[in-house]
Design a protein around this motif. Structure first.
Motif, short mmCIF file in Angstrom:
data_model
loop_
_atom_site.label_atom_id
_atom_site.label_comp_id
_atom_site.label_asym_id
_atom_site.label_seq_id
_atom_site.Cartn_x
_atom_site.Cartn_y
_atom_site.Cartn_z
N PHE A 5 0.85 -1.20 0.00
CA PHE A 5 0.00 0.00 0.00
C PHE A 5 0.88 1.24 0.00
O PHE A 5 2.05 1.19 0.38
CB PHE A 5 -0.85 0.07 1.28
CG PHE A 5 -1.84 -1.03 1.45
CD1 PHE A 5 -3.14 -0.88 0.99
CD2 PHE A 5 -1.50 -2.20 2.10
CE1 PHE A 5 -4.07 -1.88 1.17
CE2 PHE A 5 -2.43 -3.21 2.29
CZ PHE A 5 -3.72 -3.05 1.82
N ASP A 6 0.29 2.37 -0.37
CA ASP A 6 0.92 3.66 -0.11
C ASP A 6 0.73 3.94 1.37
O ASP A 6 -0.25 3.50 1.98
CB ASP A 6 0.24 4.77 -0.92
CG ASP A 6 0.50 4.64 -2.41
OD1 ASP A 6 1.56 4.15 -2.79
OD2 ASP A 6 -0.40 5.04 -3.18
N PHE A 7 1.67 4.68 1.98
CA PHE A 7 1.53 5.05 3.39
C PHE A 7 1.63 6.55 3.50
O PHE A 7 2.50 7.16 2.87
CB PHE A 7 2.62 4.39 4.23
CG PHE A 7 2.48 4.68 5.70
CD1 PHE A 7 1.58 3.95 6.47
CD2 PHE A 7 3.21 5.68 6.30
CE1 PHE A 7 1.44 4.23 7.82
CE2 PHE A 7 3.07 5.96 7.65
CZ PHE A 7 2.19 5.23 8.41
N PRO A 8 0.78 7.16 4.31
CA PRO A 8 -0.33 6.55 5.05
C PRO A 8 -1.48 6.21 4.11
O PRO A 8 -1.55 6.70 2.99
CB PRO A 8 -0.73 7.65 6.04
CG PRO A 8 -0.32 8.92 5.38
CD PRO A 8 0.89 8.60 4.54
N CYS A 9 -2.38 5.37 4.61
CA CYS A 9 -3.60 5.03 3.84
C CYS A 9 -4.81 5.19 4.76
O CYS A 9 -5.35 4.23 5.27
CB CYS A 9 -3.52 3.65 3.21
SG CYS A 9 -3.11 2.32 4.32
N PRO A 10 -5.20 6.45 4.99
CA PRO A 10 -6.25 6.76 5.96
C PRO A 10 -7.68 6.59 5.45
O PRO A 10 -8.61 6.73 6.23
CB PRO A 10 -5.98 8.22 6.31
CG PRO A 10 -5.39 8.79 5.06
CD PRO A 10 -4.58 7.66 4.45
N GLU A 11 -7.85 6.30 4.16
CA GLU A 11 -9.21 6.12 3.64
C GLU A 11 -9.58 4.65 3.63
O GLU A 11 -8.75 3.80 3.31
CB GLU A 11 -9.30 6.70 2.23
CG GLU A 11 -9.07 8.20 2.22
CD GLU A 11 -9.14 8.77 0.82
OE1 GLU A 11 -9.88 8.21 -0.01
OE2 GLU A 11 -8.48 9.78 0.57
N LYS A 12 -10.82 4.36 3.95
CA LYS A 12 -11.28 2.97 4.01
C LYS A 12 -11.24 2.27 2.66
O LYS A 12 -11.47 2.90 1.63
CB LYS A 12 -12.71 2.90 4.56
CG LYS A 12 -12.82 3.25 6.02
CD LYS A 12 -14.24 3.09 6.49
CE LYS A 12 -14.35 3.41 7.96
NZ LYS A 12 -15.70 3.21 8.46
N PHE A 13 -10.95 0.98 2.71
CA PHE A 13 -11.03 0.07 1.56
C PHE A 13 -10.15 0.49 0.39
O PHE A 13 -10.55 0.43 -0.76
CB PHE A 13 -12.48 -0.09 1.09
CG PHE A 13 -13.47 -0.25 2.22
CD1 PHE A 13 -13.28 -1.22 3.20
CD2 PHE A 13 -14.57 0.57 2.31
CE1 PHE A 13 -14.19 -1.37 4.24
CE2 PHE A 13 -15.49 0.43 3.35
CZ PHE A 13 -15.29 -0.54 4.31
N VAL A 14 -8.93 0.90 0.67
CA VAL A 14 -7.98 1.30 -0.36
C VAL A 14 -7.56 0.08 -1.17
O VAL A 14 -7.37 -1.00 -0.63
CB VAL A 14 -6.73 1.95 0.30
CG1 VAL A 14 -5.64 2.20 -0.71
CG2 VAL A 14 -7.11 3.23 1.00
N ARG A 15 -7.41 0.26 -2.46
CA ARG A 15 -6.90 -0.83 -3.31
C ARG A 15 -5.40 -0.97 -3.07
O ARG A 15 -4.69 0.03 -2.91
CB ARG A 15 -7.15 -0.52 -4.77
CG ARG A 15 -8.62 -0.63 -5.11
CD ARG A 15 -8.80 -0.59 -6.56
NE ARG A 15 -7.95 -1.64 -7.16
CZ ARG A 15 -8.04 -2.05 -8.39
NH1 ARG A 15 -8.92 -1.53 -9.18
NH2 ARG A 15 -7.25 -2.98 -8.86
N THR A 16 -4.93 -2.19 -3.10
CA THR A 16 -3.50 -2.42 -2.94
C THR A 16 -2.77 -2.06 -4.22
O THR A 16 -3.33 -2.11 -5.30
CB THR A 16 -3.21 -3.90 -2.61
OG1 THR A 16 -3.68 -4.71 -3.67
CG2 THR A 16 -3.86 -4.31 -1.32
#
Length: 133
Positions: free
Chosen positions: A89-100
């Motif tokens: 993932f990109d970091f940070p990933c604060p949004e729900k259900f992010v695509r990998t």
């Protein structure tokens, strides 16, 4: 367990799926979210926190994601789960259900994962591409 960049704080994930932050060396628990949000972490291995909400799929249970590690550059996050999935993932990933960004399947559940300091995002994607079956 992760220490802040200045070694003044540490964060842990509890068995009850709570992220807790403590002052070092006093051991006093820090509960002020505004202060916690301003901490720069030297490492990140927690699957809990606002910074990693996006690692949880729509149907994931709390125990499904076992481990996480942020790259030394602070821009990539790798996770491992009960289904043998290793995800980038990109970091940070604060949004729900992010695509990998990338996903690799192993044969068993992944209980721990780390990113070597010398690995860039390009290196990780090349490895994921060459190993993905």
């Amino acid at each position: 367990m992760d220490f802040s960049a200045d070694s003044s704080y540490l964060q842990v994930s509890t068995g009850s799926y709570k992220r807790q932050v403590y002052e070092v060396p006093s051991g006093k628990q820090l509960v002020d979210q505004a202060v916690i949000d301003r901490i720069t972490w030297a490492t990140w291995t927690s699957v809990l926190g606002d910074e990693v909400i996006g690692i949880w799929s729509r149907h994931a249970e709390k125990a499904d994601v076992n481990c996480a590690c942020v790259s030394h550059s602070g821009i990539n996050l790798v996770t491992g789960d009960d289904f043998g999935m290793v995800k980038l993932f990109d970091f940070p990933c604060p949004e729900k259900f992010v695509r990998t960004c990338f996903c690799m399947v192993t044969t068993t559940s992944t209980i721990d994962i780390r990113i070597l300091p010398c690995f860039s995002r390009r290196h990780m994607m090349e490895i994921f591409s060459s190993l993905n079956l």
